[in-house]
Design a protein around this motif. Sequence first.
Motif, PDB file in Angstrom:
ATOM      1  N   GLU A 295      -5.845  26.746  71.972  1.00 53.31           N
ATOM      2  CA  GLU A 295      -5.272  26.481  73.367  1.00 53.31           C
ATOM      3  C   GLU A 295      -5.435  25.248  73.828  1.00 53.31           C
ATOM      4  O   GLU A 295      -6.287  24.344  73.370  1.00 53.31           O
ATOM      5  CB  GLU A 295      -5.894  27.861  74.366  1.00 53.31           C
ATOM      6  CG  GLU A 295      -5.503  29.066  73.707  1.00 53.31           C
ATOM      7  CD  GLU A 295      -6.204  30.002  74.638  1.00 53.31           C
ATOM      8  OE1 GLU A 295      -6.917  29.691  75.506  1.00 53.31           O
ATOM      9  OE2 GLU A 295      -5.641  31.376  74.426  1.00 53.31           O
ATOM     10  N   PRO A 296      -4.848  24.918  75.165  1.00 57.42           N
ATOM     11  CA  PRO A 296      -5.085  23.785  75.817  1.00 57.42           C
ATOM     12  C   PRO A 296      -6.580  23.256  75.976  1.00 57.42           C
ATOM     13  O   PRO A 296      -7.337  24.116  76.396  1.00 57.42           O
ATOM     14  CB  PRO A 296      -4.320  23.677  77.091  1.00 57.42           C
ATOM     15  CG  PRO A 296      -3.413  24.855  76.981  1.00 57.42           C
ATOM     16  CD  PRO A 296      -4.029  25.511  75.856  1.00 57.42           C
ATOM     17  N   GLY A 297      -7.119  21.999  75.474  1.00 57.82           N
ATOM     18  CA  GLY A 297      -8.294  21.888  75.596  1.00 57.82           C
ATOM     19  C   GLY A 297      -9.202  21.774  74.128  1.00 57.82           C
ATOM     20  O   GLY A 297     -10.175  21.220  74.118  1.00 57.82           O
ATOM     21  N   ASP A 298      -8.724  22.527  73.382  1.00 60.29           N
ATOM     22  CA  ASP A 298      -9.226  22.517  71.940  1.00 60.29           C
ATOM     23  C   ASP A 298      -8.649  21.426  70.989  1.00 60.29           C
ATOM     24  O   ASP A 298      -7.706  20.944  70.964  1.00 60.29           O
ATOM     25  CB  ASP A 298      -8.603  23.858  71.196  1.00 60.29           C
ATOM     26  CG  ASP A 298      -9.004  25.197  71.944  1.00 60.29           C
ATOM     27  OD1 ASP A 298     -10.527  25.127  72.157  1.00 60.29           O
ATOM     28  OD2 ASP A 298      -8.396  26.287  71.797  1.00 60.29           O
ATOM     29  N   LEU A 299     -10.123  21.015  70.324  1.00 64.80           N
ATOM     30  CA  LEU A 299      -9.957  19.736  69.225  1.00 64.80           C
ATOM     31  C   LEU A 299     -10.141  20.490  68.092  1.00 64.80           C
ATOM     32  O   LEU A 299     -11.058  21.042  67.772  1.00 64.80           O
ATOM     33  CB  LEU A 299     -10.801  18.863  69.640  1.00 64.80           C
ATOM     34  CG  LEU A 299     -10.803  17.647  68.948  1.00 64.80           C
ATOM     35  CD1 LEU A 299      -9.722  16.792  69.269  1.00 64.80           C
ATOM     36  CD2 LEU A 299     -12.108  16.580  69.148  1.00 64.80           C
ATOM     37  N   CYS A 300      -8.965  20.608  67.205  1.00 67.16           N
ATOM     38  CA  CYS A 300      -9.233  21.521  66.068  1.00 67.16           C
ATOM     39  C   CYS A 300      -8.475  20.724  64.840  1.00 67.16           C
ATOM     40  O   CYS A 300      -7.539  19.949  65.256  1.00 67.16           O
ATOM     41  CB  CYS A 300      -8.320  22.810  66.218  1.00 67.16           C
ATOM     42  SG  CYS A 300      -6.475  22.360  66.756  1.00 67.16           S
TER      43      CYS A 300
END
Length: 855
Positions: A295-300
């Motif tokens: 989701e928005p804000g995730d660094l993956c």
Amino acid sequence: MKKLVIGILAHVDAGKTTLSEALLYTIGKIKKAGRVDWRNTFLDNHDLERERGITIFSKQALLTADDIQVTLVDTPGHVDFSAETERTLAVLDYAVLVISASDGVQAHTETLWHLLERYHVPTFVFITKTDLPDVDKAAVLEDCRQALSSGCVDFSDRENLGEQVAMCDETALEEFLEDGNVSEESITRCIRERKLFPCFFGSGLRLTGVDVLWNALSAYTVMPLQRGDFSARVHKIAYDPSGGRLTYIKVTGGRLSVRQSISYTVPGTGETVEEKITAIRMYSGAKFQTADTAEPGDLCAVTGLSKTCAGMGLGTEEASLPPYLDSVLYYKISLPPKTDARTLLPKFRELEEEEPLLHIVWNERFEEIHAQVMGQVQIEVLTSILKERFDIDAEFTDRRILYKETIAAPVEGVGHFEPLRHYAEVHLLLEPLPHGSGLVFDSICPENYLDRNWQRLIQTHLEEKQHIGVLTGAPITDMKITLVAGKAHLKHTQGGDFRESTYRAVRHGLMCAAARDKAVLLEPYYAYRLELPGECVGRAITDILNRNGTFEEHEATTGFSVLLGRAPVAAIGDYSREVASYTHGRGRFSCRFDGYFPCHNPETVLAETNYNPEADVANTPDSVFCAHGAGFVVPWYQVTEYMHLEGISLAPKNEEISVIVPPKPVERNVSIDEKELEAIMEREFGPIRRKVYGDPKKPVVAVGKTAKAKKTLYIVDGYNVIFAWEELAAIAENDLEDARRQLCEILANYQAFTKREMILVFDAYNVKGATARKFDYQGVHVVYTKEGELGDTYIDKLTSEIGKDYSVRVITSDGLIQLQALRSGVLRMSAREFREEILTVDEEIWEILENLRQK
């Protein structure tokens, strides 16, 4: 829950990784804080990092407390790996800049500050190592205000905090004057707008001030606005231990799911690719957990994408800025004997994906691999990685400085590619840009001259290649390249034709600039900071001047001086060792990349390089034209004599120079008698009226001989003239028939005054069911070609039959028709030149009428 990506940045050995460990321990992510010297840190988990005690690869850790989730990114601090740090900035919401209280603001600290400003990253400042003796907090804070920003405010001084914050913003000042305080919302806004930079003091090793920093990050931050549709930005490419390709992204909008299809355009090639996400990994240190969605804000990290690259945008996200930092050293990669470099090239391409600034180059002639690197430490790390991952014993040899080239004045470049059954011509305007601008591409070519799809293809070809200069073969920079004109053939143009003509146009423009002595060789410069005892200043200044550097002297502390300035990378060399020697270890020399500036010794560099641009067949400035059914090569200095489109005038006000040389008329022995000419005219337009043609029997007497009377005949390419004249083009946008009628009126007036016969040809090639029509309009012969017949073909046929012995002149700016006229031996005039002649005739008519009125 508020999701943020926060990066930790610092000069090497400032205490950045130690602070990261302290934050992880304080939040409860780890049970015991690791230490760099003990080689047990949570984030520096690669063997090379623990062996050297420095951060080499950016790593992330997930921190969750209350209603906030932070992805903490630890970035490299050594200058050789600063490109890795810069790539990370494009996905950060906030940053913490760590400054050592014992060292203060260093040269690389200023580089990081400039990058944070460039990427508009709100920043908190943590001044660490305050537990050391003789630390002056006030002096360090003042150093931050002087070197970084006046908005650096001590947040430990709660008593005066409101007043200090109010000095950074007008709205906050009004709030402070009214209420005597500044709200938390106003502080958050000022931080977000980079007007305020909170400063905290403490020690990561002693765990002091770390909780205060975390509380500030929780209180004074906001989550960025989210997009509704899926969007993400790629910040790096990596490979896992099993060889799987990982694309690290930050989701900025929508939602990403496993097995979701992603469509994206590959930078450089323009290829559109659609691939499925096969896995989503949430990394924290060396370990990861798989997830079904991001989701928005995730660094993956995701798997399944094979052609992504750092900096590109996915979905509705735009690509990040082009990198500011660049490699300035160029090496040949020497491989063991009997090793096939070509078979190992894909391995080096993998490394290039992870570190784009390596710029791996394959030298086809010598079958060698070349690479760009930032410094010696990066070379040592790359050598270790090659051995560990690919079992390759490589050496970096033949060190060279990476030069660049630009131009000092605008110039036009023309590229033409016309082998048999191929056709494309491109005209580019090359203009110099300010220092540090890089390459900018644009188009001002009207779509009614060149279709939008062809223009986009030309833009793609401009962007897909690293164009090199003509002085040393170095990459070009600080230049705007604008498409001003282009031409395609309805039948013969293919996509590859515009690639060839575009590349040749760039090279042609650079060759023209060099011929006018407007090509400039650039070399990399370092901005340095030299701290040394006062008695050594004289020696230091002499060394700097001998190295073609500049300097300013500043008093640092009693007995010590600081020299600031700039010097060429080639001249700096290993000067830090010299400083340590003549100052007996008391001096300190640090430098940072400051950009490219004019070379201090271009003649020497050119002589050493010995580059011949005309012999570089892979980057030729010459063009290919076609005649008599075969293509032939035209040298770059003669291209303007053969080109099919009009050039642009680039003469300065104080210098009468035109880049375009007018074509020379070709003399041909084409002769037909007068009866044959009249037969052709009668066949085309009916019986000849003697009033219009004049008396054919009246001879024209020249000095010393008698010549036959020459009839003057103008053949006008109707649509070309309409769209070349602004006033007619404006009318044609709303009413093409009215534009044709007005052109007929103009030609009729011109013909009546000059007694020159006019033939006006309109092309009906694409008009369904059109039949050929010929009629007279107030004495002007008007021709409409039939469906499927090009106006070019009709004019070519007519000019070939008439010849130039009868003063036939073709009025057009169409390069193909001009070339056909040239081959037929008749004269040519551009639409612009004809308009000037029309205006001159109008002035003469006006003068005659004025004289008649006065009489």
